[in-house]
Write an enzyme that holds these catalytic residues in place. Structure first.
Site, mmCIF file in Angstrom:
data_model
loop_
_atom_site.group_PDB
_atom_site.id
_atom_site.type_symbol
_atom_site.label_atom_id
_atom_site.label_comp_id
_atom_site.label_asym_id
_atom_site.label_seq_id
_atom_site.Cartn_x
_atom_site.Cartn_y
_atom_site.Cartn_z
ATOM 1 N N HIS A 82 -31.398 88.722 59.560
ATOM 2 C CA HIS A 82 -32.577 87.878 59.328
ATOM 3 C C HIS A 82 -33.731 88.788 58.938
ATOM 4 O O HIS A 82 -33.930 89.843 59.538
ATOM 5 C CB HIS A 82 -32.947 87.104 60.601
ATOM 6 C CG HIS A 82 -34.211 86.304 60.433
ATOM 7 N ND1 HIS A 82 -34.243 85.109 59.781
ATOM 8 C CD2 HIS A 82 -35.493 86.569 60.803
ATOM 9 C CE1 HIS A 82 -35.486 84.641 59.762
ATOM 10 N NE2 HIS A 82 -36.266 85.511 60.378
ATOM 11 N N ASP A 161 -36.769 73.157 67.061
ATOM 12 C CA ASP A 161 -37.649 74.057 66.309
ATOM 13 C C ASP A 161 -38.357 73.318 65.186
ATOM 14 O O ASP A 161 -39.521 73.589 64.896
ATOM 15 C CB ASP A 161 -36.875 75.245 65.730
ATOM 16 C CG ASP A 161 -37.824 76.210 65.037
ATOM 17 O OD1 ASP A 161 -38.692 76.769 65.734
ATOM 18 O OD2 ASP A 161 -37.739 76.378 63.808
ATOM 19 N N ARG A 168 -46.812 73.480 66.093
ATOM 20 C CA ARG A 168 -47.535 74.760 66.163
ATOM 21 C C ARG A 168 -48.412 74.957 64.942
ATOM 22 O O ARG A 168 -49.546 75.421 65.022
ATOM 23 C CB ARG A 168 -46.536 75.923 66.274
ATOM 24 C CG ARG A 168 -45.884 76.032 67.641
ATOM 25 C CD ARG A 168 -44.675 76.948 67.571
ATOM 26 N NE ARG A 168 -45.014 78.268 67.101
ATOM 27 C CZ ARG A 168 -44.152 79.086 66.480
ATOM 28 N NH1 ARG A 168 -42.907 78.714 66.262
ATOM 29 N NH2 ARG A 168 -44.534 80.277 66.088
ATOM 30 N N SER A 183 -38.321 80.825 67.999
ATOM 31 C CA SER A 183 -38.125 79.991 66.816
ATOM 32 C C SER A 183 -37.107 80.644 65.876
ATOM 33 O O SER A 183 -36.146 80.007 65.416
ATOM 34 C CB SER A 183 -39.483 79.811 66.121
ATOM 35 O OG SER A 183 -39.344 79.350 64.813
ATOM 36 N N LYS A 187 -32.589 79.547 65.670
ATOM 37 C CA LYS A 187 -31.924 79.147 64.427
ATOM 38 C C LYS A 187 -30.809 80.124 64.083
ATOM 39 O O LYS A 187 -29.712 79.719 63.694
ATOM 40 C CB LYS A 187 -32.944 79.085 63.285
ATOM 41 C CG LYS A 187 -33.872 77.882 63.420
ATOM 42 C CD LYS A 187 -34.953 77.859 62.361
ATOM 43 C CE LYS A 187 -36.009 78.890 62.605
ATOM 44 N NZ LYS A 187 -37.289 78.715 62.009
HETATM 45 N N1 URA Z 1 -40.377 82.121 61.105
HETATM 46 C C1 URA Z 1 -39.821 81.197 61.934
HETATM 47 O O1 URA Z 1 -38.700 80.753 61.716
HETATM 48 N N2 URA Z 1 -40.540 80.802 63.012
HETATM 49 C C2 URA Z 1 -41.753 81.277 63.301
HETATM 50 O O2 URA Z 1 -42.331 80.888 64.293
HETATM 51 C C3 URA Z 1 -42.331 82.218 62.430
HETATM 52 C C4 URA Z 1 -41.609 82.629 61.339
#
Ligand code: URA
Length: 433
Positions: A82, A161, A168, A183, A187
């Site tokens: 990632h 999320d 947020r 977050s 994922k």
């Molecule tokens: N990328 C994400 O997936 N979540 C965040 O909170 C910030 C960047």
């Protein structure tokens, strides 16, 4: 359980119990807990943070708010990467097939461009016919047959999320380390990869400019992964200059293909080797990092990574060799040049301006529903740190009939900073985990 007690506990600096976090997230996704409850809890987390075990549990509860993929019977280890996002960051395109060519499967669920940063899905979709909306069965079949699948997040993956991120965003609660880390990881962990390599970028083109903050985020994510028993590493990498020389979509695919043919810009290849070496090492396929990097290099040089990429492209709807739509071919775009304002060393002041210039040209979005022009982009002719003469062309701007050109040029002029002396910092600043 009463949601007000959960909020009050965190408001007073307490540590939430696993059952309280599950109660909260399940209720929020089901709609029995309201946005105003969630805003209050997120603000309390923002202010007080989370203890390491609490954060691991919160992340796991988020991950389990939807479907969790498992690929335990593939007969090969799985690993994923990632990136926190940057400009010209096309590393996933050569990396995933190279890692697969070395015996580790890569279930890669990627995102679209966000703000000034580009997205892997958008780059892949510049290939005619390429489909990123695979259902779970197609995703698994691609993974099983080719060792790589490139997919988009589906609605049933981590719904917590999706809701929390929107909240947020609407309430000024994005920049919180525990909320960002949970977050991202909820994922990534829901994809079913057995190990993770996280490319945390720092610099003016990154989501977090300050390397110390990047390092804190990296350490937080390593801690969460450790708490959940998932081996993970972080590379803290520079995003004070674009990665490679192409910034766009079609041109980034071309640059990725050059890397898959053993060439391409040295910084892109170096990053692919570093990330791929970590993935092979973590997955237990390479005994040392150096061995992992050497295997990745061999897969780029002997054509095996390119062969995997071509098979995946064919499986996901493309035709290898047909890498862009006719209207996006370089010959169909108009060109302009940006020249050096003075002699010196090429540097970038605010790299975000480059990403925003691409949006001006039509190659990025203001709203998620905007259509992209995959053909426009920037092709840099010099690297950060290179000596340049006054008036020397620095960048070719691919534009479509002048759309957004004046704004893009103004941004590029602001981004470029030719200095008397400049040596860019190393691409990989630190390795954590
Ligand atoms: N990328 C994400 O997936 N979540 C965040 O909170 C910030 C960047």
């Amino acid at each position: 359980m009463d949601v007000r007690d959960v909020i009050a506990k965190k408001r007073d600096g307490g540590t939430l119990a696993p059952a309280e976090m599950r109660f909260f997230l399940e209720g929020y996704v089901a709609g029995t807990i309201e946005d105003y409850h969630a805003s209050a809890l997120l603000m309390a987390i923002f202010v007080h943070g989370m203890a390491p075990a609490e954060l691991a549990c919160w992340t796991e509860a988020m991950m389990r708010s939807g479907r969790v993929l498992h690929f335990a019977d593939l007969g090969r280890p799985t690993s994923d990467k990632h990136s926190t996002g940057g400009i010209g960051d096309k590393a996933s395109l050569p990396l995933a097939p190279a890692v697969a060519a070395c015996g580790v499967s890569v279930p890669m669920i990627s995102g679209r461009g966000l703000g000034h940063t580009g997205g892997t899905l958008d780059k892949l979709e510049s290939i005619p016919g390429f489909r990123t909306t695979l259902d779970e069965r197609e995703f698994e079949a691609a993974l099983r047959a080719e060792g790589v699948a490139f997919g988009a997040q589906t609605a049933d993956l981590v719904p917590a999320d999706r809701k929390l991120y929107a909240l947020r965003d609407a309430t000024g609660l994005v920049p919180s380390l525990p909320l960002i880390a949970s977050s991202i990881l909820s994922k990534k962990l829901a994809e079913g990869a057995e190990s993770l390599v996280l490319d945390v970028k720092f610099g003016s083109g990154a989501f977090l400019a300050d390397p110390a903050e990047g390092e804190r985020l990296g350490r937080t994510m390593i801690e969460i992964c450790a708490g959940l028993g998932v081996p993970a590493r972080v590379l803290l990498t520079a995003m004070d200059r674009p990665l490679g020389r192409a910034v766009g979509h079609v041109n980034e695919v071309q640059e990725s293909l050059a890397c898959l043919r053993g060439g391409g810009p040295p910084d892109l290849r170096a990053l692919v080797l570093a990330l791929g070496g970590e993935m092979l090492h973590l997955a237990g396929v390479a005994p040392t990092l150096a061995d992992g990097e050497a295997r990745i290099a061999a897969s780029l040089d002997d054509g095996s990574a390119l062969a995997v990429f071509e098979r995946v492209v064919a499986r996901q709807g493309g035709t290898p060799g047909v890498w862009c739509k006719p209207e996006d071919h370089a010959s169909q775009l108009d060109r302009d040049e940006l020249v050096a304002p003075r002699a010196g060393r090429l540097a970038f002041g605010d790299l975000r301006e480059l990403g925003l210039a691409l949006i001006d040209l039509g190659g990025g979005r203001h709203a998620m529903t905007d259509a992209l022009d995959h053909g426009v982009g920037l092709d840099w002719l010099a690297d950060a740190g290179d000596a340049v003469e006054a008036g020397q062309p620095l960048c070719t701007i691919r534009h479509r009939a002048g759309r957004g050109l004046a704004d893009a040029r103004a941004r590029l002029a602001r981004a470029v900073d030719v200095r008397d002396a400049y040596a860019p910092p190393p691409l990989v600043r630190a390795r954590l985990g």
